[in-house]
Design a protein around this motif. Sequence first.
Motif, short mmCIF file in Angstrom:
data_model
loop_
_atom_site.label_atom_id
_atom_site.label_comp_id
_atom_site.label_asym_id
_atom_site.label_seq_id
_atom_site.Cartn_x
_atom_site.Cartn_y
_atom_site.Cartn_z
N VAL A 121 34.70 103.60 12.97
CA VAL A 121 36.03 103.65 13.37
C VAL A 121 36.39 104.05 14.82
O VAL A 121 35.54 105.14 15.24
N SER A 122 37.05 103.41 15.50
CA SER A 122 37.17 103.50 16.87
C SER A 122 38.23 104.66 17.52
O SER A 122 38.90 105.29 16.24
N THR A 123 38.30 104.88 18.53
CA THR A 123 39.46 105.99 18.88
C THR A 123 40.69 105.93 18.28
O THR A 123 41.38 106.71 18.08
N ASN A 124 40.87 104.53 18.28
CA ASN A 124 42.53 104.18 18.04
C ASN A 124 42.64 103.92 16.60
O ASN A 124 43.58 103.32 15.76
N GLY A 125 41.28 104.32 15.63
CA GLY A 125 41.61 104.01 14.35
C GLY A 125 41.29 102.77 13.70
O GLY A 125 41.68 102.30 12.56
N ASP A 126 40.87 101.94 14.52
CA ASP A 126 40.52 100.67 14.09
C ASP A 126 39.09 100.64 13.54
O ASP A 126 38.05 101.53 13.94
N VAL A 127 38.98 100.03 12.22
CA VAL A 127 37.72 100.07 11.53
C VAL A 127 36.94 98.88 11.43
O VAL A 127 37.50 97.70 11.30
N GLY A 138 36.52 107.09 24.94
CA GLY A 138 36.70 107.33 23.64
C GLY A 138 35.31 107.27 22.99
O GLY A 138 34.39 107.53 23.51
N PHE A 139 35.47 106.87 21.46
CA PHE A 139 34.27 107.12 20.65
C PHE A 139 34.49 106.40 19.34
O PHE A 139 35.42 105.89 19.07
N GLU A 140 33.22 106.20 18.72
CA GLU A 140 33.24 105.77 17.40
C GLU A 140 32.59 106.56 16.41
O GLU A 140 31.60 107.06 16.67
N PHE A 141 33.12 106.89 15.41
CA PHE A 141 32.60 107.65 14.30
C PHE A 141 31.85 106.64 13.57
O PHE A 141 32.31 105.62 13.16
N THR A 142 30.87 106.76 13.16
CA THR A 142 29.88 105.87 12.23
C THR A 142 29.33 106.61 11.08
O THR A 142 28.82 107.62 11.48
N ALA A 143 29.19 106.10 10.01
CA ALA A 143 28.17 106.60 9.05
C ALA A 143 27.85 105.34 8.09
O ALA A 143 28.59 104.35 7.99
N ASP A 144 26.74 105.54 7.41
CA ASP A 144 26.17 104.86 6.46
C ASP A 144 26.30 105.38 5.16
O ASP A 144 26.31 106.52 5.08
N GLY A 145 26.29 104.34 4.12
CA GLY A 145 26.37 104.59 2.81
C GLY A 145 25.14 103.93 2.08
O GLY A 145 24.98 102.81 2.71
N PHE A 146 24.71 104.67 1.28
CA PHE A 146 23.48 104.07 0.37
C PHE A 146 23.79 103.94 -1.09
O PHE A 146 24.22 105.31 -1.54
#
Lengths: 256, 155, 758
Positions: C460-466, C581-589
């Motif tokens: 998710v980007s700084t502005n909440g774009d996924v 800005g920043f990006e929140f990132t996560a993986d799922g398995f």
Amino acid sequence: MFRAAHGLIATTVNTAPRAALCRACDVAEAVAALAQPGAAAVAGGTDLCAGFNAGLTPSLLVDLSRLEVLRGIEITTEDIRIGALVTHAQGSRDQGLRAALPGFAAAWGMLANPRIRHRATIGGNIMARHTRYEMSLLLTALGARLVFAEGEQTPAQVWNAAPGLLTHIVIPRHAGQRFIYMRGLRPQLTLAVHRHAGGGLAAIGTEWLHPVALALADAGLEELPETFADHVISRWYARRAGAALLARGMEALDAA
Amino acid sequence: MPPETIRFTLDGRAAAITAEPTEPLAHALREHCGAQGVRVACSRAVCGACTVLVDGLPAASCAMFLWQVEGCAVETVARLKAHPLQEAFARHGAFQCGYCTGGFLMLAKALLAENPSPSRAEIAEYLSSNICRCTGYSVIIEAVEEAAAAMRAPA
Amino acid sequence: MSIGLSLPRADGAEKLSGRATYTADIALPGMLHAKLLRSSHAHARLLRVDAGRARTAPGVHAVLTRDDVPEGLMPVYGYFIKDQPIVATDRVRHVGDIIAAVAAETEAQAVAALALIEVEYEALPVVASIEAALAEDAPELFPQAPIGFVPAYGEGARGALRPAKNICFEFGYRMGDAAVFDRCDHVFEDEFRFSRMWHFHLEPFVSVADARDGRIEIWSSNQNPFPLRKELSRIFRMPENAITVRVPYVGGGFGSKNNCKTEPAAVLLSMLAGRPVRLALTLAEGFLTNTQHAAILRLRTGVMSDGRLVARQSHIELDAGAYSDASPLVAEKAGYRIPGPYAWEHVESLCRCVMTNTAPAGPFRGFGGTQATWASESQIDMIARRLGISPLAMRQKNLLKLHQAYMPGESGVDSDMEDGLQTVLAAIHHTPAPDRGLGFAVGFKDGGGVNKPAQARVKVSTNGDVFLGCGTVEIGQGARTAIPQIVAEILGTSATRIRVAPIDTDHTPFDQGTNASSGIAVMGQAVARAATAVRDQVLGFAAAQMGTPPETLRLEDWHIIRGNERLPLGPMIMRYYGGTGFEFTADGFFKPDSDHHAPLEAQCVYWEIGWAAAEVEVDRGTGQFTVTQLVVAGDAGRAINPMLCRGQDEGSAIMGYAQAMFETMRYDAAGELLNGDPLHYRVPLAEDLPARFTTLTLEQGHGPGPFGSKGLGEGAMLPVAAAIANALEDAVGIRITELPLTPERVLRALDNLEKATA
Ligand SMILES: Cc1cc2nc3c(=O)[nH]c(=O)nc-3n(C[C@H](O)[C@H](O)[C@H](O)COP(=O)(O)OP(=O)(O)OC[C@H]3O[C@@H](n4cnc5c(N)ncnc54)[C@H](O)[C@@H]3O)c2cc1C
Ligand code: FES
Ligand code: FES
């Protein structure tokens, strides 16, 4: 997919043969062009691509669309004369034909699908010589004659011969003439019934066999050739279901 | 065969293609005109994925030749812009993989031009010109019904 | 917020404008066009393949025959058994087997060059059917054993390679004691035949390969990019990070576009030519590439007089065609699923893959479950009628209850079977009349694949774009619409804010494949975990910024909600991470746990059920019958997008209907496919729909997927043919055990019945 000398090759619209074009302006020009080796006529063109896929590689395409004499339907007391370029959509909606032989006009309007009917012609249907295409069967029942620039033939003859330019189809008229086409089992089996004061004829066809004419009195289809079977239906079934269709057709014509 | 210049209109614009006139139309449209929405599947006039309108009538472009559209108006799916059919297809989910969709949209457009108030049976009959392997057709039929109603409604 | 809404498809703008990019639309600079030369013999030794004249033909840049395969490759492929060559070496094994390929500047030039290749065949005896291949004097189709392996199985299950001549694999399953047959009041033995369909995906197989400089880049219409990458790596002995697989939109597959098909040929041509190569098959070539499995199924079923089912032994033979492809997996599924959704004391199944000189059979929607359901649900009805019990009561007595384990060590069924059956029966408005009948059936399969891992990434980007990275291919099922709905729900945002990244094996997280109705139930779980992890990161970040415990915070429209407070996240992020800005990132398995007690080595993720009720009317004169009503239901658990569920169920049900009515590939004894072209191979058209055709998406809520969801897309196909055959018996007392249910078969059966009762 076509069978080349050493294997199968699949063709597409990108591999169509590079053919020259003759835009024939009259029948004589078309006949002359078609007499050249490697020439093929183009009416609607809806089936030629199938020919290409099967390995047909014409070097000259003869466009018939300018041959106005091959269009139109003329109806006299003697016969119905249909130009080879009449499309399924035109023919089946023709007021004169619908009045003269409504069962045939209705049957014609059922062939193929709306997208094809706008372009496909009665001549192309016959000359494509596909057992799956139905005009030959309808015309067999009607006792029609096929008029070529080079002479006349019956629908049955066309399966074997290699004629030139089909110009007209002539359906003889009879007193009390009625026609019905039983198409519900298509493509496995179809049957047309043509009756008139002086007799009549039925014709039966399958997806893979040349249509066969039957006497209307042959209620049990005794005369159906021994070889009348394909890999979809047996002769036993053709006879049994054909007899049912014939009986129903006769009944419907009685009721009409 | 020497190339010829074949003139027609494509999606409302004048087009002039210099090519062999006996080229299949689908090939000419995709290769020379960039008509990506014309999908070729069966190359045999059966499936209708390549359906375009020629002077308003539906035709399998794999089964026509370039010369046959000389002077004609050819329309592909690219011609449709926010068309009621596109909107109805979106609302009803009348496409899945989308490979048949351009062909069905053009077919349906021709149907509604010919018959603005088709019955369900008439729609089914007309749409039986083309094949969709994904949807099971009901949703396409419903979308065409809805688009027909929308197009009949006074603006 | 998003779940349960029939949001319009995310690919609508592209697909409705004709702008969507499929593999056939990919054009690379300098790209060549390839075509194939295929065998005209069903079985022959290749004495000579001489491409000399083709090599110098105009426009030709590369020719691929057995002589052109570089040393050191492993030029064979297959799922468990590597038996399919890229181009034929010593023999051809079916009409259409690939002998040579040519890459030229145009397809027309390639076709012209192929016609110059000379092939000398020495015809070998042909076995074109299961019976022919198993005959005493049948030729051995693979005199030498190809490389193969047997997957790990758990309790009761086993597999074996080449147990007998012309059988490449067999799967066996056994539970309980066969002695219970002795206690049964009745034992019924019946044989069923299952026809063979072709997928008829509208987009033909196509790939574009650029294999230069020690790298392979390939675009392909393929349902599993990662297994394809692995297979290419094995064949070409290249590291997997030297291979990039990209998958644009795929124009339908229904199973056929699994694993590897003609991709290796495209790669090899590109290597030989030093230019990118497009290899586009035609629709008609699809018939020769991959098909459904025809089958003979023999069931021996022991019951008590009151209708209680006790024991079932099944013997299934699948026509695997010329190469094994996915046949071992299909055998496993058919063999495992054949008992159906009933409680048994003893089950013993054997399913064998019989090699024949016909096109290779592989995955097809239903995957062995269609074959199994056809036989099982026909026989349940037959037994009920023989015992004088109503088919409904018979099923009610024996259906597995919700949560009851399917087999020892297996997961419990997660649909209420009887509820589904009652639902379709309530929805069909059947009024009895002469020659009219009602039939129904329950289709059953394990769903979600076996032991299938999936990974996903959400950013998710700084502005909440996924951004969503996941390997589920958009093949028409609506993955790019439904999966983002899961993300949207978890992140409290709108599905339209989610971009699904294009598939590219360098960047896309690993996925085993788009198959087994696993998009929601397996990939959906990985995606949900990734989205949840991102949400937790964001809430954790906000909590730290706000000096408050994260439990007090909620995420909504990229705002942090605390009580009545609503704080935009963007400024908070930039305050901490800087203005860029920043990006929140996560993986799922997600992967089901391995479990040796489970017969297939892992418990089934979920159970995919389809219920069908059909009403028919029979014309005794011609044997023709019409399906006047068809009602089919599937259980979505929870419908993420009801419109998409309906689309899957309808498409699936109509395939089952077509198989029942007319759709079939016809081979002759010489192995020639008689209707292998689009005109003669009949698929359903709009006018073929039953007069009343309804599908129902049930939401019983017991699925393991996000929000209680399960998968669908196959279940609705399973029960249709048996329901129609059962309706025929109800209408006129005939039983047909072979598909399709042609008018001729009906008329014969009517005749036989008349003779028998006369
Ligand atoms: C998808 C599909 C479905 C169809 N379904 C049906 C169906 O259900 N029932 C049915 O009856 N038909 C069916 N047809 C056939 C269709 O009705 C057409 O009649 C047929 O395709 C050919 O018509 P055409 O005018 O386009 O011929 P063309 O394609 O132009 O020509 C066909 C052949 O006939 C030759 N030819 C054409 N006109 C003449 C002439 N005047 N003199 C000499 N030779 C000539 C051509 O050289 C060519 O070999 C179907 C066709 C398609 C493509
Ligand atoms: S591609 Fe033209 S009709 Fe199928
Ligand atoms: S949407 Fe896939 S074929 Fe119609």
